[in-house]
Scaffold this motif. Structure first.
Motif, PDB file in Angstrom:
ATOM      1  N   GLU A 288      32.715  25.895  24.968  1.00  0.00           N
ATOM      2  CA  GLU A 288      32.184  26.561  23.777  1.00  0.00           C
ATOM      3  C   GLU A 288      32.436  28.050  23.726  1.00  0.00           C
ATOM      4  N   ALA A 289      32.538  28.686  24.898  1.00  0.00           N
ATOM      5  CA  ALA A 289      32.612  30.150  24.898  1.00  0.00           C
ATOM      6  C   ALA A 289      33.810  30.725  25.641  1.00  0.00           C
TER       7      ALA A 289
ATOM      8  N   PRO B  68      36.802  29.352  21.792  1.00  0.00           N
ATOM      9  CA  PRO B  68      36.259  28.015  22.014  1.00  0.00           C
ATOM     10  C   PRO B  68      37.351  26.956  21.941  1.00  0.00           C
TER      11      PRO B  68
ATOM     12  N   TRP C 165      24.240  31.344  14.643  1.00  0.00           N
ATOM     13  CA  TRP C 165      24.436  31.622  16.059  1.00  0.00           C
ATOM     14  C   TRP C 165      23.472  30.785  16.894  1.00  0.00           C
TER      15      TRP C 165
ATOM     16  N   ILE D 234      27.116  31.633  20.611  1.00  0.00           N
ATOM     17  CA  ILE D 234      28.231  30.954  19.941  1.00  0.00           C
ATOM     18  C   ILE D 234      27.834  30.732  18.482  1.00  0.00           C
TER      19      ILE D 234
ATOM     20  N   PRO E  87      33.948  36.305  27.684  1.00  0.00           N
ATOM     21  CA  PRO E  87      34.829  35.187  27.341  1.00  0.00           C
ATOM     22  C   PRO E  87      36.293  35.595  27.479  1.00  0.00           C
TER      23      PRO E  87
ATOM     24  N   PRO F 219      24.860  28.841  23.916  1.00  0.00           N
ATOM     25  CA  PRO F 219      25.827  27.798  24.264  1.00  0.00           C
ATOM     26  C   PRO F 219      25.135  26.673  25.017  1.00  0.00           C
TER      27      PRO F 219
ATOM     28  N   ILE G 287      32.696  24.822  17.286  1.00  0.00           N
ATOM     29  CA  ILE G 287      32.274  26.201  17.554  1.00  0.00           C
ATOM     30  C   ILE G 287      33.306  27.153  16.963  1.00  0.00           C
TER      31      ILE G 287
ATOM     32  N   LEU H  47      25.369  36.231  25.493  1.00  0.00           N
ATOM     33  CA  LEU H  47      26.463  35.412  24.974  1.00  0.00           C
ATOM     34  C   LEU H  47      25.902  34.385  23.988  1.00  0.00           C
TER      35      LEU H  47
ATOM     36  N   ALA I  77      32.699  32.798  19.921  1.00  0.00           N
ATOM     37  CA  ALA I  77      31.719  33.240  20.919  1.00  0.00           C
ATOM     38  C   ALA I  77      31.724  34.761  20.876  1.00  0.00           C
TER      39      ALA I  77
END
Length: 158
Positions: free
Chosen positions: A76-77, A118, A52, A44, A114, A55, A124, A42, A127
């Motif tokens: 964030e995700a 976000p 990128w 972000i 997710p 997170p 952000i 994962l 994600a």
């Protein structure tokens, strides 16, 4: 006369000294090397750099590291289902982040995909999950070695 001119010089001096020391202290944060059960990582996409990153973020006053990890993955995700794993390491090189000197504790985690975007799209952009062979590089804020250590199962103390 300025708005603080009514305060005695000694109080202003003490306040300035406190602020100087507070601003010279490293900021403590977490970054999460998070994977889904099928092995995807994962990441972000930061709005400020367009790059990128793992997170994560800074620990807020009164928060535990565990709470910070869960909150940052949520914000964030858009991830709700989190199982925190082992610590990857502590990364403290002062030149990693141009904004401030950060001490970042990197942890692993198992996460669900997710479930929403976000929360703060100004911070952000998105994600996304990546397979090992599709991981983007370079990552923001010098995080390449953090992710590399997590991928190798190595513990780092910097």
């Amino acid at each position: 006369m300025g708005p603080l001119s009514y305060l005695p010089r000694s109080i202003l001096g003490v306040a300035q000294e406190i602020v100087r020391h507070l601003l010279k202290r490293p900021v403590v944060g977490v970054a999460v090397a998070a994977r889904t059960d099928d092995g995807r990582w994962l990441l972000i996409r930061r709005a400020d750099t367009g790059t990128w990153a793992l997170p994560g973020g800074t620990v807020e006053w009164g928060e535990t590291l565990r709470t910070t990890v869960v909150r940052e993955l949520d914000e964030e995700a858009g991830v709700d289902d989190v199982t925190i794993g082992p610590i990857v390491g502590v990364f403290s090189r002062p030149d990693r982040d141009i904004r401030f000197h950060a001490v970042t504790i990197v942890v692993t985690a198992r996460v669900a995909e997710p479930s929403r975007p976000p929360k703060n799209r100004l911070e952000i952009r998105e994600a996304r999950l990546f397979r090992d062979e599709d991981l983007p590089a370079p990552l923001a804020m010098g995080m390449d070695d953090m992710l590399a250590a997590a991928r190798r199962g190595e513990v780092v103390f910097e």
